[in-house]
Design an enzyme around this catalytic site. Structure first.
Site, short mmCIF file in Angstrom:
data_model
loop_
_atom_site.label_atom_id
_atom_site.label_comp_id
_atom_site.label_asym_id
_atom_site.label_seq_id
_atom_site.Cartn_x
_atom_site.Cartn_y
_atom_site.Cartn_z
N LEU A 91 0.88 -1.17 0.00
CA LEU A 91 0.00 0.00 0.00
C LEU A 91 0.91 1.22 0.00
O LEU A 91 1.66 1.43 0.95
CB LEU A 91 -0.90 0.00 1.23
CG LEU A 91 -2.22 -0.77 1.13
CD1 LEU A 91 -2.82 -0.97 2.50
CD2 LEU A 91 -3.20 -0.02 0.23
N SER A 92 0.87 2.00 -1.07
CA SER A 92 1.79 3.12 -1.22
C SER A 92 1.58 4.16 -0.13
O SER A 92 0.51 4.25 0.48
CB SER A 92 1.62 3.75 -2.60
OG SER A 92 1.92 2.83 -3.61
N ALA A 93 2.60 4.95 0.10
CA ALA A 93 2.55 6.00 1.11
C ALA A 93 1.44 6.99 0.79
O ALA A 93 1.30 7.42 -0.36
CB ALA A 93 3.90 6.72 1.17
#
Length: 390
Positions: A91-93
């Site tokens: 899950l990207s920042a």
């Protein structure tokens, strides 16, 4: 005790506000992330680096650890899948997701192709803006595609997820789209993405190991060009050929092996900017694209170890008198190339990452500085792949 996810969401929102990470030109992003929070798309097992490897954090047995990993920082990605000991999905920042979706300039009614579904969060956010049924997403991993479909349904989001290789496929349905949003890093843009986007449409993608780019497709559909938008590190394209060597220190050790230096010389250079100056790092990434630089602190200051993923390597070691000792080996004098590129970056006025752009045509791709037509340019080539059988 179960963590208060509502409180953690509010803290993240406030941290984004303090940092100025909520984009002014895309005010829809803040309510979208509030309505579709990241934790609703997170699996029940996350992975944390413990210094030697990735260890699982289970939501049911360690809810605080799980929540802590997910809400650690607005700039921190959460690893959601590990394959062969290495992260393969995340899950990207939140700050990076907001920055990239802001760069996409989605309007209601746009048709959006979300490339690399992962857990479905970016597809959900895009659908919040574009509208029901306006987002189609492709995911190479069928298990991840199934997971994302379930999370999108649970969130009440109408978006289509298809298990497919977006690097070589066209968007499901075959029609051109207004926007492409890629969530995994590519070194060279598949020209099929340009063909799949309407003239004037935008393609936002992570470029290799550092930074993301927003391209606009030309009126004739034969090219796309645009500026670097910001920094960000993403998972690599899993359909691309495997690299010859790992990144980081292990890659340097593998490339150098037990080879003795072929050349040695002293250079008058303070190496600290290699560690701290992100604009310099980006300029070197453009000019010496296959050079991977690892920095650390030695007895006398910053040191650097460089390799190209193939056979060439260099080591820059800080000395007591403020100079650095350069050792290098392999067919390319990688240290010399990096230092020459550093000198060129200084001569060009120490440009920032935002001064660079990329142009893509069917036959070639290049990075340019300040002016797409008249500025200095550097060719972009695909990364080296491991020989067959490795």
């Amino acid at each position: 005790m179960t963590p208060d996810l509502g409180d953690l969401r509010a803290r993240l929102d406030a941290a984004m506000e303090r940092r100025g990470a909520w984009p002014d030109r895309s005010p829809w992003l803040r309510p979208a992330m509030a309505a579709l929070p990241r934790d609703r798309f997170a699996p029940d097992v996350l992975w944390r680096w413990d210094g030697t490897g990735y260890v699982p954090i289970h939501r049911d047995t360690d809810p605080d650890g799980w929540a802590g990993e997910l809400f650690a920082d607005q700039d921190a990605a959460a690893v959601t899948q590990v394959t062969a000991g290495l992260p393969s999905s995340s899950l990207s920042a939140p700050a990076v997701v907001a920055d990239m979706l802001d760069s996409l300039l989605i309007d209601p009614g746009h048709q959006v192709w979300d490339v690399g579904t992962g857990q479905g969060w970016s597809a959900a956010l895009a659908a919040w803006r574009a509208g029901p049924g306006r987002v189609v997403s492709t995911e190479l991993d069928e298990d991840l595609a199934d997971f994302a479909r379930a999370r999108l349904r649970a969130a009440g989001v109408r978006a289509t997820v298809v298990a497919a290789n977006a690097t070589s496929a066209q968007p499901p349905g075959g029609d051109q789209v207004d926007r492409i949003h890629a969530t995994y890093a590519v070194e060279t843009v598949p020209f099929g993405w340009v063909e799949a986007t309407r003239p004037g449409g935008r393609i936002v993608y992570p470029w290799g190991r550092l930074g993301h780019v927003a391209l606009t497709v030309a009126a004739d559909g034969r090219s796309a060009s645009g500026w670097v938008q910001g920094l960000g590190m993403f998972m690599a394209d899993r359909s691309a050929p495997a690299p010859r060597a790992a990144s980081g220190w292990s890659g340097y050790a593998a490339v150098r092996g037990t080879d003795e230096p072929e050349t040695e010389r002293t250079v008058a250079r303070d190496l600290l900017p290699l560690s701290e100056n992100w604009d310099l790092k980006f300029g070197l990434r453009v000019a010496v694209p296959r050079a991977q630089v690892v920095t650390g602190t030695g007895q006398w200051g910053t040191c650097a170890w460089i390799h190209d993923g193939d056979r060439s390597w260099a080591a820059l070691s800080a000395q007591h008198d403020g100079t650095a000792l350069l050792h290098q080996g392999g067919p390319r004098r990688l240290g010399d190339r990096l230092l020459a590129a550093w000198d060129q970056w200084n001569e060009l006025g120490r440009p920032s990452r935002y001064d660079y752009g990329i142009t893509v045509t069917r036959t070639e791709q290049w990075a340019w500085l300040q002016d797409a037509e008249a500025g200095p340019r550097w060719p972009i080539t695909p990364p080296l792949a491991a020989p067959a059988g490795q």
